[in-house]
Design an enzyme around this catalytic site. Structure first.
Site, PDB file in Angstrom:
ATOM      1  CD  GLN A  98      -2.650   1.522   2.361  1.00 31.75           C
ATOM      2  OE1 GLN A  98      -2.055   2.011   3.307  1.00 31.75           O
ATOM      3  NE2 GLN A  98      -3.948   1.255   2.391  1.00 31.75           N
ATOM      4  CE1 TYR A 179      -2.613   9.478   7.191  1.00 27.35           C
ATOM      5  CE2 TYR A 179      -3.968   7.625   6.511  1.00 27.35           C
ATOM      6  CZ  TYR A 179      -3.288   8.313   7.496  1.00 27.35           C
ATOM      7  OH  TYR A 179      -3.285   7.853   8.785  1.00 27.35           O
ATOM      8  NE  ARG A 226      -8.378   0.551   3.012  1.00 26.51           N
ATOM      9  CZ  ARG A 226      -8.154   0.582   4.314  1.00 26.51           C
ATOM     10  NH1 ARG A 226      -7.260   1.416   4.827  1.00 26.51           N
ATOM     11  NH2 ARG A 226      -8.794  -0.219   5.144  1.00 26.51           N
ATOM     12  N   GLY A 313      -9.233  -6.280   9.855  1.00 26.58           N
ATOM     13  CA  GLY A 313      -8.181  -5.510  10.483  1.00 26.58           C
ATOM     14  C   GLY A 313      -7.819  -6.030  11.851  1.00 26.58           C
TER      15      GLY A 313
END
Length: 354
Positions: A98, A179, A226, A313
């Protein structure tokens, strides 16, 4: 009926099941942003996942937002990651890197002298960040110039090439959780009036151009994105996100990407997830909104066609053999957040044998 334990074609190969390890910050990198033997052990322990998605990896020096996070922007980092991917592959796993440029989510104390976090616009996020010197207030980021935006896109493409050289099976671009890519998408953090800001068709441009550049560099079949529509994390303001993400997916749908990964931040987002599912022709990976840690009940989302893979997760941190435990519907170790980060972090306190 499709089961979570059925294989699926992806990235030029076949995944053994439809269970994914979600990308999660681990803060275990060594000096210089190098992956360590502990990083290799962590991912290899979870190689029974159909797909491993790594923690966020910075594509450039200025892209680092947290201490002890790994990079993929120099030869030493590539060599260190090769140890990880070789170990995962030897255990039968598949792993995507990622790529995460943190943008304004960072601090000068994490960067070489003279550098400050960069962003679409000089909008300071609310809140504080953990650094090697403790908690610190976010600072005003420096707005990227038009030339720097293009250079940042090139950084993603070069980091993607490095990921393939390091042995990764593909790359997921982190366009979620506040982000850099998300900062361009959101009107609250993108106040630009040039081609990269303003109306939705301009705000999606950075994400689209990054996806296209990476797909051109390593192949669309090894490129994924994503997103987390409407997620307010990291002080993101994104009212009425669904039309924006529908426009984004329309632009990238025909490229033949490996997958689209949707992270839901609450049950109210499911309508948007279903809309994107309908619009995107490729595989959909879903990190669903659930009450408590996502467990075997989420596998119904594969059976009913909502998603092709489900990403887990916290429960995967606490249960390295999670696919086996999902198959038997438990028992599960309870995730212990206090053990999630750092060099000796496991994600659980007790690990019962079976």
């Amino acid at each position: 009926m499709t089961s979570a334990f059925d294989p699926v074609r992806m990235a030029g190969g076949t995944l053994s099941n439809r269970i994914a390890l979600a990308p999660m910050t681990r803060s275990r990198a060594g000096e210089g942003g190098l992956a360590t033997p502990l990083v290799a052990e962590y991912y290899t322990q979870r190689a029974s996942a159909g797909l491993i998605i790594s923690e966020g990896v910075q594509p450039s020096v200025v892209g680092q937002g947290y201490p002890f996070t790994p990079g993929l922007h120099n030869a030493e980092q590539v060599a260190a990651w090769r140890e990880v991917t070789d170990s995962v592959h030897a255990a039968g796993g598949r792993i995507f890197a990622q790529l995460m440029h943190s943008g304004r989510i960072g601090h000068p104390s994490l960067l070489p002298d003279g550098l400050v976090p960069v962003a679409p616009s000089a909008v300071t996020p609310a809140g504080q960040l953990f650094t090697g010197e403790g908690m610190k207030d976010f600072v005003a980021p420096r707005e990227l110039t038009g030339d720097e935006v293009r250079a940042t896109i090139a950084d993603y493409a070069e980091a993607a090439r490095n990921a393939i050289e390091a042995g990764f099976d593909g790359v997921e671009l982190h366009g979620a959780n506040g982000y850099l890519i998300h900062q361009f998408l959101a009107p609250g953090s993108n106040l630009r009036t040039d081609e990269w800001g303003g109306p939705a068709e301009n705000r999606i441009r950075f994400a689209v151009e990054v996806v296209k550049a990476v797909a051109a560099a390593i192949g669309a079949e090894r490129t994924a994105l994503r997103v987390s529509p409407g997620n307010p994390y990291n002080d993101i303001s994104e009212p009425d996100p669904q039309p924006v993400y529908e426009a984004l997916v329309k632009e990238i749908d025909g490229l033949g990407l490996a997958y689209l990964h949707v992270m839901e931040h609450g049950p109210e987002v499911r309508e948007t997830t279903l809309a994107l599912r309908k619009q995107f022709a490729g595989p959909l990976v879903l990190n669903p909104a659930t009450e408590g840690p996502t467990d075997h009940r989420a596998l119904a989302l594969i059976e009913d066609g909502t998603a092709d893979l489900v990403a887990f997760g916290a429960l995967f941190l606490a249960n390295p053999d999670l696919p086996d435990r999902l198959r038997t519907e438990g028992p599960y170790n309870t995730p212990d957040v206090s053990t999630f980060f750092g060099g000796d972090a496991r994600g659980y306190t007790d690990y019962p044998t079976r």
